[in-house]
Design a protein around this motif. Structure first.
Motif, PDB file in Angstrom:
ATOM      1  N   THR A  22       0.847  -1.184   0.000  1.00 39.62           N
ATOM      2  CA  THR A  22       0.000   0.000   0.000  1.00 39.62           C
ATOM      3  C   THR A  22       0.886   1.238   0.000  1.00 39.62           C
ATOM      4  O   THR A  22       2.089   1.161   0.252  1.00 39.62           O
ATOM      5  N   SER A  23       0.300   2.365  -0.306  1.00 39.81           N
ATOM      6  CA  SER A  23       1.077   3.604  -0.412  1.00 39.81           C
ATOM      7  C   SER A  23       1.693   3.980   0.932  1.00 39.81           C
ATOM      8  O   SER A  23       1.053   3.863   1.984  1.00 39.81           O
ATOM      9  N   LEU A  24       2.926   4.440   0.884  1.00 42.68           N
ATOM     10  CA  LEU A  24       3.583   4.926   2.083  1.00 42.68           C
ATOM     11  C   LEU A  24       2.906   6.225   2.508  1.00 42.68           C
ATOM     12  O   LEU A  24       2.818   7.169   1.713  1.00 42.68           O
ATOM     13  N   PRO A  25       2.383   6.313   3.733  1.00 41.50           N
ATOM     14  CA  PRO A  25       1.666   7.537   4.133  1.00 41.50           C
ATOM     15  C   PRO A  25       2.610   8.705   4.330  1.00 41.50           C
ATOM     16  O   PRO A  25       3.754   8.529   4.758  1.00 41.50           O
ATOM     17  N   GLU A  26       2.138   9.883   4.007  1.00 43.33           N
ATOM     18  CA  GLU A  26       2.924  11.099   4.178  1.00 43.33           C
ATOM     19  C   GLU A  26       2.369  11.914   5.338  1.00 43.33           C
ATOM     20  O   GLU A  26       1.159  12.158   5.400  1.00 43.33           O
ATOM     21  N   PRO A  27       3.213  12.319   6.268  1.00 43.25           N
ATOM     22  CA  PRO A  27       2.716  13.083   7.416  1.00 43.25           C
ATOM     23  C   PRO A  27       2.207  14.458   6.994  1.00 43.25           C
ATOM     24  O   PRO A  27       2.824  15.149   6.178  1.00 43.25           O
ATOM     25  N   GLN A  28       1.069  14.823   7.561  1.00 41.25           N
ATOM     26  CA  GLN A  28       0.504  16.147   7.359  1.00 41.25           C
ATOM     27  C   GLN A  28       0.966  17.066   8.492  1.00 41.25           C
ATOM     28  O   GLN A  28       1.733  16.662   9.370  1.00 41.25           O
ATOM     29  N   ALA A  29       0.486  18.290   8.492  1.00 42.10           N
ATOM     30  CA  ALA A  29       0.863  19.238   9.535  1.00 42.10           C
ATOM     31  C   ALA A  29       0.511  18.658  10.906  1.00 42.10           C
ATOM     32  O   ALA A  29      -0.589  18.141  11.107  1.00 42.10           O
ATOM     33  N   GLY A  30       1.464  18.714  11.811  1.00 46.59           N
ATOM     34  CA  GLY A  30       1.234  18.220  13.161  1.00 46.59           C
ATOM     35  C   GLY A  30       1.426  16.726  13.319  1.00 46.59           C
ATOM     36  O   GLY A  30       1.195  16.190  14.410  1.00 46.59           O
ATOM     37  N   GLN A  31       1.875  16.039  12.257  1.00 46.66           N
ATOM     38  CA  GLN A  31       2.033  14.596  12.309  1.00 46.66           C
ATOM     39  C   GLN A  31       3.486  14.186  12.097  1.00 46.66           C
ATOM     40  O   GLN A  31       4.286  14.941  11.543  1.00 46.66           O
TER      41      GLN A  31
ATOM     42  N   ASP B 113      10.691   8.710  11.087  1.00 45.00           N
ATOM     43  CA  ASP B 113      11.493   8.810   9.862  1.00 45.00           C
ATOM     44  C   ASP B 113      11.062   9.975   8.979  1.00 45.00           C
ATOM     45  O   ASP B 113      11.728  10.284   7.996  1.00 45.00           O
ATOM     46  N   ALA B 114       9.953  10.658   9.330  1.00 44.38           N
ATOM     47  CA  ALA B 114       9.521  11.844   8.570  1.00 44.38           C
ATOM     48  C   ALA B 114       8.647  12.688   9.486  1.00 44.38           C
ATOM     49  O   ALA B 114       7.909  12.159  10.331  1.00 44.38           O
TER      50      ALA B 114
END
Length: 336
Positions: free
Chosen positions: A36-45, A87-88
């Motif tokens: 599945t797609s690697l999730p990208e952190p949003q603001a505050g995450q 890691d991000a």
């Protein structure tokens, strides 16, 4: 099944990575490992490269199937006991950095990566390096103990010695209480003894248990009784074991329908009945922070309770064992 609980320190994710593997409950008692797609952190995450995630008994209904669940379940769900390495980082995150080892309150951790809000993380100290740390259940034990108001010299009965019950035995003993552990499995009673229980009683005959506890307490019963099973019969038994003006603490997760309880008894004895579950995430975080300190200080020793570890590819077996509880099973971890 791996013999060790220690996982190699995970490397920071490669920037080119765009996918990950995650467990997906596609239908009742059917789990698939999907890319599945690697999730990208949003603001505050932040994004975690997970070292592991604990399995929780609250997962059993979604694994077994109930009419109110929809399938397939979201990738990585309902894993909520994850820990790993940041890691991000998204925008507006302060106080954390890439490379920090943390435990998280997140919800899709049966996967190689998960996202978590920065205010739902705790840093793990160097003293716990290489050790599993499923923060949510450890914090839950601390919060239940706090709500129980256990004092030195009291007699405390704990019904149901799984991971949570065993941790509560440790906490109650450290507080100076006399602990009576009541559980169905012979192995779980051995675990309770290893955690410091003063007395153990097989959870079999309702009235015999009452008579045994009555004898052990000179007819007064227990100032505190903690029910950890999530079942109706032990909940009613717990009321019978609670002394007049004592506290009955409901720690079991009662999620499968209505309960009939002996309110007449509860009323006659003047019991304080406490539902010890928290819903405010920040209360969970406080409990997790206290759990770190308790493990560092040796007040909590969860390591012997991590009895089974599985790779993500063995998720189906992990869920089956979580449901069936083979002999020797206390707490299972998915490790990466």
């Amino acid at each position: 099944m791996p013999d060790t609980l220690l996982s190699p320190h995970p490397a920071v994710a490669a920037k080119a990575a765009t996918t990950m593997q995650a467990a997906v409950i596609a239908a009742p008692q059917t789990v698939e490992i999907q890319d599945t797609s690697l999730p990208e952190p949003q603001a505050g995450q932040v994004r975690l490269q997970l070292e592991g995630c604990g399995l929780c008994a609250s997962n059993i209904p979604v694994w077994e199937g109930r009419e109110w669940f929809s399938y397939p379940v979201a990738a990585g769900n309902p894993g909520h006991e994850g820990w790993g390495i940041i890691d991000a980082i998204g925008e507006e995150v302060t106080g954390f950095a890439v490379g920090d080892r943390v435990a998280a309150l997140s919800y899709n951790s049966y996967a190689q990566y998960d996202l978590a809000d920065a205010d739902k993380l705790i840093k793990l100290p160097e003293a716990l390096a290489g050790k599993p740390f499923p923060g949510e259940p450890l914090g839950c034990a601390i919060n239940i103990f706090r709500r129980s108001d256990i004092q030195a010299g009291q007699t405390v009965a704990i019904l149901g010695i799984g991971f949570l019950g065993a941790l509560l035995v440790q906490l109650a003993k450290h507080a100076g209480a006399k602990v009576i552990a009541i559980s169905q499995r012979d192995f779980s009673l051995q675990v309770a003894t290893g955690c410091g229980a003063d007395e153990v009683i097989k959870m079999d005959d309702h009235w015999q248990i009452i008579e045994k506890v009555k004898s052990l307490t000179n007819g007064k019963f227990c100032e505190r009784v903690i029910e950890c099973t999530g079942k109706e019969w032990p909940l009613n038994l717990a009321g019978e074991l609670t002394a007049e003006r004592g506290k009955l603490i409901i720690a079991g997760f009662h999620q499968d329908g209505m309960r009939q309880v002996n309110v007449q008894l509860w009323n006659w004895r003047g019991l304080d009945v406490i539902n010890a579950h928290e819903r405010d995430p920040q209360e969970y975080i406080k409990g997790m922070q206290e759990a770190v300190k308790a493990v560092e200080a040796g007040i909590l020793n969860p390591d012997p309770l991590y009895t089974h570890t599985y790779a993500l590819a063995d998720m189906a077996t992990a869920f089956e064992n979580l449901s069936n509880r083979p002999d020797g099973f206390v707490k299972a971890l998915i490790t990466f």
